[in-house]
Design an enzyme around this catalytic site. Structure first.
Site, PDB file in Angstrom:
ATOM      1  N   LYS A  22      -4.387  -7.436   4.615  1.00  0.00           N
ATOM      2  CA  LYS A  22      -3.649  -7.474   3.342  1.00  0.00           C
ATOM      3  C   LYS A  22      -2.165  -7.717   3.594  1.00  0.00           C
ATOM      4  O   LYS A  22      -1.540  -8.570   2.960  1.00  0.00           O
ATOM      5  CB  LYS A  22      -3.823  -6.153   2.598  1.00  0.00           C
ATOM      6  N   CYS A 118       7.515   3.862  -5.089  1.00  0.00           N
ATOM      7  CA  CYS A 118       6.121   4.229  -5.355  1.00  0.00           C
ATOM      8  C   CYS A 118       5.938   5.653  -4.852  1.00  0.00           C
ATOM      9  O   CYS A 118       6.883   6.317  -4.460  1.00  0.00           O
ATOM     10  CB  CYS A 118       5.180   3.255  -4.667  1.00  0.00           C
ATOM     11  N   ARG A 123      11.776   3.475  -1.262  1.00  0.00           N
ATOM     12  CA  ARG A 123      11.569   2.091  -0.771  1.00  0.00           C
ATOM     13  C   ARG A 123      12.683   1.147  -1.233  1.00  0.00           C
ATOM     14  O   ARG A 123      12.479   0.237  -2.025  1.00  0.00           O
ATOM     15  CB  ARG A 123      10.192   1.612  -1.174  1.00  0.00           C
ATOM     16  N   ASP A 306       0.561   3.694   8.172  1.00  0.00           N
ATOM     17  CA  ASP A 306      -0.562   3.427   7.255  1.00  0.00           C
ATOM     18  C   ASP A 306      -1.867   4.062   7.717  1.00  0.00           C
ATOM     19  O   ASP A 306      -2.857   3.995   7.003  1.00  0.00           O
ATOM     20  CB  ASP A 306      -0.764   1.914   7.091  1.00  0.00           C
TER      21      ASP A 306
HETATM   22  C1  EPZ Z   1       5.209  -2.753   4.766  1.00  0.00           C
HETATM   23  O1  EPZ Z   1       5.934  -2.209   3.671  1.00  0.00           O
HETATM   24  C2  EPZ Z   1       3.746  -2.572   4.414  1.00  0.00           C
HETATM   25  N1  EPZ Z   1       3.434  -3.299   3.191  1.00  0.00           N
HETATM   26  C3  EPZ Z   1       3.433  -1.079   4.232  1.00  0.00           C
HETATM   27  O2  EPZ Z   1       2.032  -0.963   4.003  1.00  0.00           O
HETATM   28  C4  EPZ Z   1       3.772  -0.354   5.529  1.00  0.00           C
HETATM   29  O3  EPZ Z   1       3.557   1.025   5.364  1.00  0.00           O
HETATM   30  C5  EPZ Z   1       5.241  -0.612   5.897  1.00  0.00           C
HETATM   31  O4  EPZ Z   1       5.494  -2.041   5.978  1.00  0.00           O
HETATM   32  C6  EPZ Z   1       5.628   0.010   7.227  1.00  0.00           C
HETATM   33  O5  EPZ Z   1       4.809  -0.481   8.229  1.00  0.00           O
HETATM   34  C7  EPZ Z   1       3.286  -4.650   3.247  1.00  0.00           C
HETATM   35  O6  EPZ Z   1       3.438  -5.256   4.285  1.00  0.00           O
HETATM   36  C8  EPZ Z   1       2.947  -5.335   1.959  1.00  0.00           C
HETATM   37  P1  EPZ Z   1       9.394  -1.281   5.412  1.00  0.00           P
HETATM   38  P2  EPZ Z   1       7.542  -2.432   3.590  1.00  0.00           P
HETATM   39  O7  EPZ Z   1      10.392  -2.147   4.758  1.00  0.00           O
HETATM   40  O8  EPZ Z   1       7.899  -3.751   4.136  1.00  0.00           O
HETATM   41  C9  EPZ Z   1      13.019   1.628   4.683  1.00  0.00           C
HETATM   42  C10 EPZ Z   1       0.087  -0.148   2.961  1.00  0.00           C
HETATM   43  O9  EPZ Z   1      -0.403   0.982   2.805  1.00  0.00           O
HETATM   44  N2  EPZ Z   1      13.717   0.462   4.136  1.00  0.00           N
HETATM   45  O10 EPZ Z   1       9.065  -1.502   6.849  1.00  0.00           O
HETATM   46  O11 EPZ Z   1       7.979  -2.095   2.223  1.00  0.00           O
HETATM   47  C11 EPZ Z   1      11.927   2.107   3.734  1.00  0.00           C
HETATM   48  O12 EPZ Z   1      12.477   2.963   2.757  1.00  0.00           O
HETATM   49  C12 EPZ Z   1       1.582  -0.364   2.762  1.00  0.00           C
HETATM   50  O13 EPZ Z   1      -0.577  -1.173   3.281  1.00  0.00           O
HETATM   51  C13 EPZ Z   1      15.067   0.567   3.824  1.00  0.00           C
HETATM   52  O14 EPZ Z   1      15.678   1.626   3.988  1.00  0.00           O
HETATM   53  O15 EPZ Z   1       8.029  -1.298   4.592  1.00  0.00           O
HETATM   54  C14 EPZ Z   1      10.965   2.823   4.633  1.00  0.00           C
HETATM   55  O16 EPZ Z   1      11.405   4.150   4.809  1.00  0.00           O
HETATM   56  C15 EPZ Z   1       2.309   0.922   2.406  1.00  0.00           C
HETATM   57  N3  EPZ Z   1      15.721  -0.506   3.305  1.00  0.00           N
HETATM   58  C16 EPZ Z   1      11.090   2.063   5.957  1.00  0.00           C
HETATM   59  O17 EPZ Z   1      12.274   1.261   5.855  1.00  0.00           O
HETATM   60  C17 EPZ Z   1      15.090  -1.705   3.100  1.00  0.00           C
HETATM   61  O18 EPZ Z   1      15.730  -2.674   2.654  1.00  0.00           O
HETATM   62  C18 EPZ Z   1       9.928   1.144   6.240  1.00  0.00           C
HETATM   63  O19 EPZ Z   1       9.838   0.236   5.173  1.00  0.00           O
HETATM   64  C19 EPZ Z   1      13.712  -1.808   3.423  1.00  0.00           C
HETATM   65  C20 EPZ Z   1      13.056  -0.709   3.941  1.00  0.00           C
END
Ligand code: EPZ
Length: 420
Positions: A22, A118, A123, A306
Site C-alpha cells: 500500500k 489522525c 502528523r 507499522d
Molecule cells: C508513512 O507515513 C506511512 N504511510 C505510514 O504508514 C508509516 O507509519 C510512516 O511512513 C512511518 O514509516 C504511507 O507511506 C502512506 P513520516 P508518513 O512522514 O510519510 C514526523 C500505515 O499504517 N513528521 O515518516 O506520514 C511525523 O509527525 C501508515 O500504513 C514531521 O515532523 O510518515 C511522524 O512523527 C501509518 N514533519 C514522523 O515524522 C513532517 O513534515 C514519521 O512520519 C513529516 C513527518
C-alpha cells in the site's frame, strides 16, 4: 459499519500470498502525474486507500482505468484540468498530500488542503514544505490550505530533521523535473522510497542513493510513461507472520522480500519462534508460547512502527514482560485500551508500554481505532478464548486486501458481518 467476528483458538496453518505494498502504490500513483504518457502498474491491491488516491487523480483530470481482474491500473495524466484536488478527498486520506510534489514539479503550482492529523499523531508537513521552499517554491499557508507556486524549481541541498517517508517522497517527486541537482540528507530509507525511486527512474528520472540516508536527484527535462511491478507489502507480511506465532501455528508467507522483513524475522526469532527463510517466502513455526522481547520502533531499517500494534498483541500472551517503545509517532497506543478489554496487562509510561504477558486473552467487543490497531485486534481475537467482535473495520480495508478470506484460508474461525 461492518464488524468482524472471531472465535479464537484455531492454530493457523497453510500458506498465504502477500499483496503489493500500500505504502508503495500510493506515492507511485501520485508520481504518475509527472508525465502525460501512460503509466501501467501491475499487481495492485484494490484497497480503499488506492481508490481514494485514484479519485484524487481523477479530480484533477487524470485518466485512470482499473482492471480488478488483472489487478492492473493504467494512468494517463495528459489532460490535467486542475491543480487543486478537492478538500473532501484530501481530508479522507493523508497520503493525498503526495500529489503536491508532482503538480508543483510539472505545472509549477498546487493548492491543496492541509492533510488532517489522525489517531496516531498530529502528523505535520513542515518537512515537506521546507523542501519545496528550498527548491525555490513560494509556499503560503492559510484558511486550511497550502498554496505553492514556482515557475521552475531549482535543485537544492535539503536536510530532513527527521527521516520522514512522505517528505522524502514528495521532495523527490518535486526535484525530478527541477533545474540542476538536489540532495536530500537524512532521507528516509524505507523500501517504499526505493520502489518510488525505481519507478521514477524507469520514467527517465535520474535518482541515485534511494535506500540510503542521502539521495541525489539530477533534474531532467521531461519524463515518459512506464510499466512497474510494485514491491510486496512488508507490513502485511509481518502481520501474517505474527498470526502464525500468536496461534501456535505453522504458516508459509509467500511473496516477500526477505531484507524488507529482517527486523520482524529477528524479533520473532528472539521470541523463540522458528522462521525458515527461502527465496521469496518465509515459513513461520511457533514453538509454544513466545518469550517476551523488547521492541523499539525506528525508521527503516529499524523495527517498523507499522508493526508495533501487531507485536504488542503477541507480547500480550508471551512469557514474561516486554517493553514496547514507540519513537516514530507520538500517539500510537490507541490499541492498548482495546487489548486491555480482552484481558491484556499493559501499562503506558510516556512513549513506552510495559506489557506483562498473560496466560490467556478473552474475547470481547472491541473497536478498531486505526489501521494497524485493527490488525492487532484481529490477531488478539485469533488467540482469545471465546468470541471477539471488532467494529469500525473500515480501517482494516485501507491496508489489508481480503484479510478475512486470507485468515479463513489459514484455518481461522473469522467472519465479516454487514451492519447498516
Ligand atoms: C508513512 O507515513 C506511512 N504511510 C505510514 O504508514 C508509516 O507509519 C510512516 O511512513 C512511518 O514509516 C504511507 O507511506 C502512506 P513520516 P508518513 O512522514 O510519510 C514526523 C500505515 O499504517 N513528521 O515518516 O506520514 C511525523 O509527525 C501508515 O500504513 C514531521 O515532523 O510518515 C511522524 O512523527 C501509518 N514533519 C514522523 O515524522 C513532517 O513534515 C514519521 O512520519 C513529516 C513527518
Amino acid at each position: 459499519m461492518d464488524s468482524i467476528i472471531i472465535s479464537g483458538g484455531s492454530k493457523l496453518t497453510g500458506k498465504v500470498k502477500i499483496s503489493a505494498a500500500k505504502n508503495s502504490v500510493l506515492p507511485i500513483i501520485a508520481a504518475s502525474l509527472l508525465c502525460p504518457f501512460e503509466c501501467k502498474l501491475e499487481d495492485i491491491p484494490f484497497l480503499d486507500d488506492v481508490y481514494v488516491i485514484c479519485d484524487v487523480l481523477n479530480s484533477v483530470g487524470a485518466n485512470i482505468s482499473l482492471n480488478k481482474k488483472s489487478n492492473r491500473i493504467s494512468i494517463k495524466a495528459d489532460n490535467i484540468t486542475s491543480i487543486e484536488p478537492p478538500y473532501e478527498l484530501v481530508r479522507k486520506m493523508r497520503a493525498s498530500f503526495l500529489v503536491i510534489g508532482p503538480l508543483l514539479s510539472r505545472f509549477g503550482r498546487c493548492r491543496i488542503s492541509l492533510p488532517g492529523g489522525c489517531n496516531i499523531g498530529t502528523r505535520p508537513i513542515d518537512l515537506h514544505l521546507k523542501g519545496f521552499c528550498a527548491l525555490g517554491a513560494d509556499v503560503r499557508l492559510g484558511h486550511g490550505y497550502v498554496e505553492a507556486y514556482c515557475n521552475k524549481l531549482k535543485g537544492a541541498k535539503i536536510y530532513l530533521d527527521f527521516p520522514s517517508v512522505g517528505a522524502t517522497e514528495n521532495i523527490m517527486m518535486a526535484a525530478v523535473l527541477a533545474q540542476g541537482e538536489t540532495i536530500i540528507e537524512n532521507a528516509a530509507e524505507e523500501p517504499e522510497v526505493v520502489d518510488l525511486s525505481n519507478f521514477l527512474n524507469s520514467m527517465g528520472a535520474n535518482i541515485i542513493g534511494a535506500g540510503t540516508d542521502t539521495i541525489r536527484i539530477i533534474g531532467v527535462k521531461e519524463l515518459k510513461g512506464t510499466t512497474h511491478q510494485v514491491i510486496p507489502d512488508r507490513i502485511e507480511a509481518g502481520t501474517y507472520m505474527v498470526a502464525a506465532a500468536i496461534t501456535q501455528g505453522s504458516v508459509v508467507v509467500e511473496n516477500v522480500i526477505l531484507e524488507h522483513i529482517r527486523p520482524v524475522i529477528a524479533k520473532l526469532q528472539e521470541a523463540g519462534v522458528t522462521v525458515i527463510e527461502e527465496q521469496n517466502k518465509v515459513k513461520v513455526v511457533a514453538n509454544g508460547v513466545p518469550k517476551a522481547v523488547d521492541i523499539k520502533t525506528m525508521p527503516y531499517p529499524g523495527f517498523p512502527t507499522d508493526m508495533q500494534a501487531q507485536f504488542m498483541a503477541l507480547m500480550s500472551i508471551a512469557k514474561g514482560t516486554s517493553i514496547i517503545t514507540e519513537t516514530v509517532f507520538e500517539n500510537r497506543f490507541m490499541h492498548v485500551t482495546e487489548l486491555k478489554r480482552m484481558g491484556a496487562n499493559i501499562k503506558i509510561d510516556g512513549r513506552s508500554a510495559v506489557v506483562e504477558g498473560t496466560a490467556k486473552l478473552t474475547g470481547a467487543q472491541v473497536k478498531a481505532t486505526d489501521l494497524r490497531a485493527g490488525a492487532a485486534l484481529v490477531l488478539a481475537g485469533l488467540v482469545a478464548e471465546g468470541k471477539t467482535e471488532i467494529c469500525e473495520v473500515h480501517h482494516l480495508d485501507r491496508g489489508y486486501v481480503n484479510i478475512v478470506e486470507k485468515m479463513q484460508s489459514l484455518g481461522a474461525n473469522i467472519q465479516r458481518i454487514q451492519k447498516e
